[in-house]
Each structure stands twice: as structure tokens, then as C-alpha cells.
Design a protein around this motif. Structure first.
Motif, PDB file in Angstrom:
ATOM      1  N   SER A 145      14.094   3.253   0.042  1.00  0.00           N
ATOM      2  CA  SER A 145      13.067   3.827  -0.825  1.00  0.00           C
ATOM      3  C   SER A 145      13.176   3.272  -2.243  1.00  0.00           C
ATOM      4  CB  SER A 145      13.192   5.356  -0.845  1.00  0.00           C
ATOM      5  OG  SER A 145      12.246   5.932  -1.705  1.00  0.00           O
ATOM      6  N   ILE A 146      14.388   3.126  -2.744  1.00  0.00           N
ATOM      7  CA  ILE A 146      14.575   2.585  -4.096  1.00  0.00           C
ATOM      8  C   ILE A 146      14.156   1.121  -4.153  1.00  0.00           C
ATOM      9  CG2 ILE A 146      16.320   1.992  -5.819  1.00  0.00           C
ATOM     10  CD1 ILE A 146      17.820   4.522  -4.996  1.00  0.00           C
ATOM     11  N   ILE A 147      14.480   0.347  -3.112  1.00  0.00           N
ATOM     12  CA  ILE A 147      14.111  -1.071  -3.091  1.00  0.00           C
ATOM     13  C   ILE A 147      12.593  -1.238  -3.076  1.00  0.00           C
ATOM     14  CG2 ILE A 147      14.173  -3.169  -1.681  1.00  0.00           C
ATOM     15  CD1 ILE A 147      16.996  -2.366  -0.831  1.00  0.00           C
ATOM     16  N   THR A 148      11.905  -0.460  -2.229  1.00  0.00           N
ATOM     17  CA  THR A 148      10.446  -0.554  -2.177  1.00  0.00           C
ATOM     18  C   THR A 148       9.800  -0.051  -3.472  1.00  0.00           C
ATOM     19  OG1 THR A 148      10.471   1.561  -0.983  1.00  0.00           O
ATOM     20  CG2 THR A 148      10.260  -0.445   0.329  1.00  0.00           C
ATOM     21  N   ALA A 149      10.429   0.931  -4.122  1.00  0.00           N
ATOM     22  CA  ALA A 149       9.912   1.393  -5.414  1.00  0.00           C
ATOM     23  C   ALA A 149      10.051   0.300  -6.470  1.00  0.00           C
ATOM     24  CB  ALA A 149      10.645   2.654  -5.854  1.00  0.00           C
ATOM     25  N   ILE A 150      11.152  -0.443  -6.449  1.00  0.00           N
ATOM     26  CA  ILE A 150      11.339  -1.555  -7.380  1.00  0.00           C
ATOM     27  C   ILE A 150      10.298  -2.638  -7.128  1.00  0.00           C
ATOM     28  CG2 ILE A 150      12.915  -3.408  -8.059  1.00  0.00           C
ATOM     29  CD1 ILE A 150      15.224  -1.481  -7.563  1.00  0.00           C
ATOM     30  N   LEU A 151      10.023  -2.920  -5.845  1.00  0.00           N
ATOM     31  CA  LEU A 151       8.976  -3.894  -5.512  1.00  0.00           C
ATOM     32  C   LEU A 151       7.620  -3.441  -6.038  1.00  0.00           C
ATOM     33  CD1 LEU A 151       9.886  -4.919  -1.847  1.00  0.00           C
ATOM     34  CD2 LEU A 151      10.138  -6.283  -3.913  1.00  0.00           C
ATOM     35  N   SER A 152       7.354  -2.147  -5.913  1.00  0.00           N
ATOM     36  CA  SER A 152       6.103  -1.612  -6.444  1.00  0.00           C
ATOM     37  C   SER A 152       6.003  -1.813  -7.949  1.00  0.00           C
ATOM     38  CB  SER A 152       5.988  -0.119  -6.103  1.00  0.00           C
ATOM     39  OG  SER A 152       4.830   0.450  -6.666  1.00  0.00           O
ATOM     40  N   CYS A 153       7.116  -1.642  -8.649  1.00  0.00           N
ATOM     41  CA  CYS A 153       7.120  -1.850 -10.105  1.00  0.00           C
ATOM     42  C   CYS A 153       6.917  -3.318 -10.464  1.00  0.00           C
ATOM     43  CB  CYS A 153       8.431  -1.349 -10.704  1.00  0.00           C
ATOM     44  SG  CYS A 153       8.653   0.435 -10.642  1.00  0.00           S
ATOM     45  N   LEU A 154       7.467  -4.229  -9.649  1.00  0.00           N
ATOM     46  CA  LEU A 154       7.341  -5.658  -9.943  1.00  0.00           C
ATOM     47  C   LEU A 154       5.898  -6.133  -9.828  1.00  0.00           C
ATOM     48  CD1 LEU A 154      10.502  -7.141  -8.170  1.00  0.00           C
ATOM     49  CD2 LEU A 154      10.147  -6.785 -10.605  1.00  0.00           C
ATOM     50  N   PHE A 155       5.170  -5.616  -8.833  1.00  0.00           N
ATOM     51  CA  PHE A 155       3.796  -6.060  -8.600  1.00  0.00           C
ATOM     52  C   PHE A 155       2.764  -5.131  -9.228  1.00  0.00           C
ATOM     53  CE2 PHE A 155       6.231  -7.908  -5.083  1.00  0.00           C
ATOM     54  CZ  PHE A 155       5.814  -9.222  -5.145  1.00  0.00           C
ATOM     55  N   HIS A 156       3.210  -4.170 -10.012  1.00  0.00           N
ATOM     56  CA  HIS A 156       2.309  -3.176 -10.584  1.00  0.00           C
ATOM     57  C   HIS A 156       1.471  -3.789 -11.714  1.00  0.00           C
ATOM     58  CE1 HIS A 156       1.148   1.024 -11.090  1.00  0.00           C
ATOM     59  NE2 HIS A 156       1.239   0.867 -12.389  1.00  0.00           N
ATOM     60  N   ASP A 157       0.307  -3.196 -11.940  1.00  0.00           N
ATOM     61  CA  ASP A 157      -0.593  -3.660 -12.993  1.00  0.00           C
ATOM     62  C   ASP A 157      -0.317  -2.862 -14.268  1.00  0.00           C
ATOM     63  OD1 ASP A 157      -2.576  -4.677 -14.549  1.00  0.00           O
ATOM     64  OD2 ASP A 157      -4.231  -3.678 -13.505  1.00  0.00           O
ATOM     65  N   TYR A 158       0.250  -3.544 -15.279  1.00  0.00           N
ATOM     66  CA  TYR A 158       0.543  -2.900 -16.558  1.00  0.00           C
ATOM     67  C   TYR A 158      -0.467  -3.269 -17.638  1.00  0.00           C
ATOM     68  CZ  TYR A 158       5.006  -2.028 -14.281  1.00  0.00           C
ATOM     69  OH  TYR A 158       5.986  -1.631 -13.401  1.00  0.00           O
ATOM     70  N   GLY A 159      -1.610  -3.776 -17.227  1.00  0.00           N
ATOM     71  CA  GLY A 159      -2.645  -4.142 -18.170  1.00  0.00           C
ATOM     72  C   GLY A 159      -2.555  -5.561 -18.673  1.00  0.00           C
ATOM     73  N   VAL A 160      -1.673  -6.367 -18.116  1.00  0.00           N
ATOM     74  CA  VAL A 160      -1.511  -7.766 -18.514  1.00  0.00           C
ATOM     75  C   VAL A 160      -1.853  -8.641 -17.314  1.00  0.00           C
ATOM     76  CG1 VAL A 160       0.076  -9.525 -19.362  1.00  0.00           C
ATOM     77  CG2 VAL A 160       0.292  -7.162 -20.154  1.00  0.00           C
ATOM     78  N   LYS A 161      -2.746  -9.610 -17.517  1.00  0.00           N
ATOM     79  CA  LYS A 161      -3.128 -10.508 -16.436  1.00  0.00           C
ATOM     80  C   LYS A 161      -1.997 -11.477 -16.154  1.00  0.00           C
ATOM     81  CE  LYS A 161      -8.093 -10.337 -17.395  1.00  0.00           C
ATOM     82  NZ  LYS A 161      -9.304 -11.135 -17.711  1.00  0.00           N
TER      83      LYS A 161
END
Length: 285
Positions: A145-161
Motif C-alpha cells: 500500500s505504501i509503495i503504490t501510494a508513493i507511485l501515485s504521488c510520483l505521477f500526480h498532477d501538482y499543477g506543473v506540466k
């Protein structure tokens, strides 16, 4: 020979036959004339960099609060009313997003039908999700669960293209992380509510947060301050040392990292010239 050709006139086009070799670029004078530096480099100021880091930390705090909520529901440390309160607040924020922050408002009937369909599917598959990983050890579930959450953070949209941003990957990784956690609950109702909260967080959280920081920057700063303080307080119930580390991490990312960016961006140097690939210009008409 080259000078006589140049007097004829060379054009930087490929669809017309010219008396020049294919690798001709106008000669040395033309080559150096078209040399440009830092054409596409974006220079950030300290304030915008702090807001960008604040955007990133808001997502981390939201995920942290979700983990804290799950652990307290799992161990019955918090009253179930807390879960209902968070669920109602999530739905209220989603309605606020649809009414005031969404750029394009879809057909309300179709949108409501989609939401009801997703909710019914979640309700139908909640017993399956809750018993999905019964034969797998708890440590494996938490680490996955922690690994997949980290992956989600890596590919997340933070408003920067950026090329690394991927909405499908971020949402699927975030939901996978939540489903792994929810498979350890013993009741269907908390599982369903946490699943709906996780879906809303990962499917609409990025656009909601980005629009909030763009439309209401002052209110977003206050919300971030409250959320980060509350996350540090909740983590302190598990470990004082971890809460101190979490607070110091916030200070480092929020104030030190933007300063490093501002100091290092003066060293940016990209060279552009005739060797660049042709980019078609879109007509305004």
C-alpha cells in the motif's frame, strides 16, 4: 561556390528543391545568427515556488490523514461518527468543486448517473474488497500500500506540466493503495465509506486542489496550515519522533527547497538553433 549559392537565396524549407545539400543550414553566419539560449526556460520566483511546494505538501498531508483515519478505524481508536463526518465533508467539498471550481460543467443528469453507478458498484463489491487479501500477511499489505501510494504521488498532477504526470496511473495507484488497506477492515460500512473517500480524493483531488490554489490562494494557504498542523498532531499519537520528523520535513520542503531552486536556476543554460526540430505554429484563426 558557397557564396554564389547564398546569393541565389536559401530558404529554410523542405518542400522546395534548392541548389543546396540537405544538411545545409545557411552557412556559418546564419548558423550563429540563429543561435539562442534559454528560450523555453521558466524562471520561478520564491513566492510561486513556495506555493508549488505547498500544493505538493497538501497532497501528502491528505494521504497521511487518510492513513491515520484508516488506522484509527481499524483499531477502534476513533468513534465511527468521525468517519461519517469525514465522508459528509468529502461529499460537500466535491459539490463545492462541481459548483464553483470546475472549469467545464458537464450535463448534470449524466454526471449524477455516473456518480450513482460508481457508488452502486462500490456497494456491490465492498464484501469482495474486504476479503480480497485474506491469505496475505498484514506486513505485505502495508508495504504494498505504501509503495503504490508513493507511485501515485510520483505521477500526480501538482499543477506543473511535465511528462511524468499521468492521471490514469496516479488514480489507479492511489485506489490500489486504498483497496489494499481496506481489505484489512472487518465491517462493510466503514469499507464502503473509506472507498468512496479514496475515490473522491484521487479522482478529483488534484483538480480541486490546483483550482483552489489558483482561485483562492489566501484561503488555500490557511487550509494548508490547518491541515499540516493537524497531520503532525495526529501522527504524534503514534510516535512523537515521527511527528517531529514530519514537521521538519514540512519546513524543509516548504522553505528550503524553493530557496535551492531559486539559487540553482541561474545556472540553467539551454542552447537552441537550426538543429532543433521544426515545431508547427497553430493558426489563431
Amino acid at each position: 561556390m558557397t557564396s554564389s549559392r547564398t546569393t541565389i537565396g536559401w530558404q529554410k524549407i523542405l518542400y522546395r528543391k534548392q541548389a543546396f545539400p540537405d544538411n545545409y543550414s545557411g552557412g556559418d553566419a546564419q548558423f550563429l545568427k540563429e543561435l539562442r539560449k534559454n528560450v523555453s526556460v521558466v524562471h520561478y520566483d520564491y513566492k510561486s515556488a513556495v506555493y508549488g511546494c505547498m500544493n505538493f505538501l497538501t497532497h501528502l498531508d491528505t494521504l497521511t490523514m487518510y492513513f491515520v483515519l484508516f488506522l484509527n478505524i481499524l483499531h477502534s481508536n476513533w468513534s465511527p461518527n468521525i468517519l461519517y463526518t469525514v465522508f459528509v465533508s468529502t461529499i460537500a467539498l466535491y459539490l463545492f468543486f462541481c459548483k464553483f471550481l470546475a472549469v467545464v460543467v458537464a450535463n448534470s443528469k449524466e454526471h449524477a448517473r455516473t456518480i450513482v453507478t460508481l457508488f452502486l458498484f462500490a456497494y456491490a463489491f465492498t464484501p469482495v474488497i474486504r476479503t480480497l487479501t485474506t491469505s496475505i500477511s498484514t506486513d505485505t499489505i502495508y508495504s504494498t500500500s505504501i509503495i503504490t501510494a508513493i507511485l501515485s504521488c510520483l505521477f500526480h498532477d501538482y499543477g506543473v506540466k511535465a511528462p511524468v504526470v499521468s492521471y490514469p496511473t496516479s488514480v489507479s495507484s492511489g485506489l490500489s493503495s486504498a483497496i489494499f488497506l481496506l481489505s484489512r477492515l472487518e465491517e462493510d460500512t466503514p469499507t464502503l465509506l473509506l472507498l468512496v473517500i479514496a475515490f473522491t480524493l484521487h479522482a478529483y483531488g488534484a483538480e480541486f486542489r490546483n483550482r483552489m490554489f489558483h482561485v483562492y490562494p489566501v484561503a488555500s494557504s490557511l487550509i494548508f496550515t490547518v491541515l499540516s498542523s493537524f497531520s503532525v498532531y495526529c501522527i504524534s499519537s503514534f510516535s512523537i519522533e515521527l511527528s517531529v520528523f514530519w514537521a521538519l520535513l514540512h519546513v524543509f520542503i516548504l522553505f528550503v527547497c524553493p530557496l535551492i531552486l531559486i539559487l540553482k536556476q541561474t545556472g540553467k543554460c539551454t542552447i537552441h538553433g537550426p538543429w532543433d526540430e521544426a515545431v508547427p505554429i497553430k493558426s489563431i484563426n
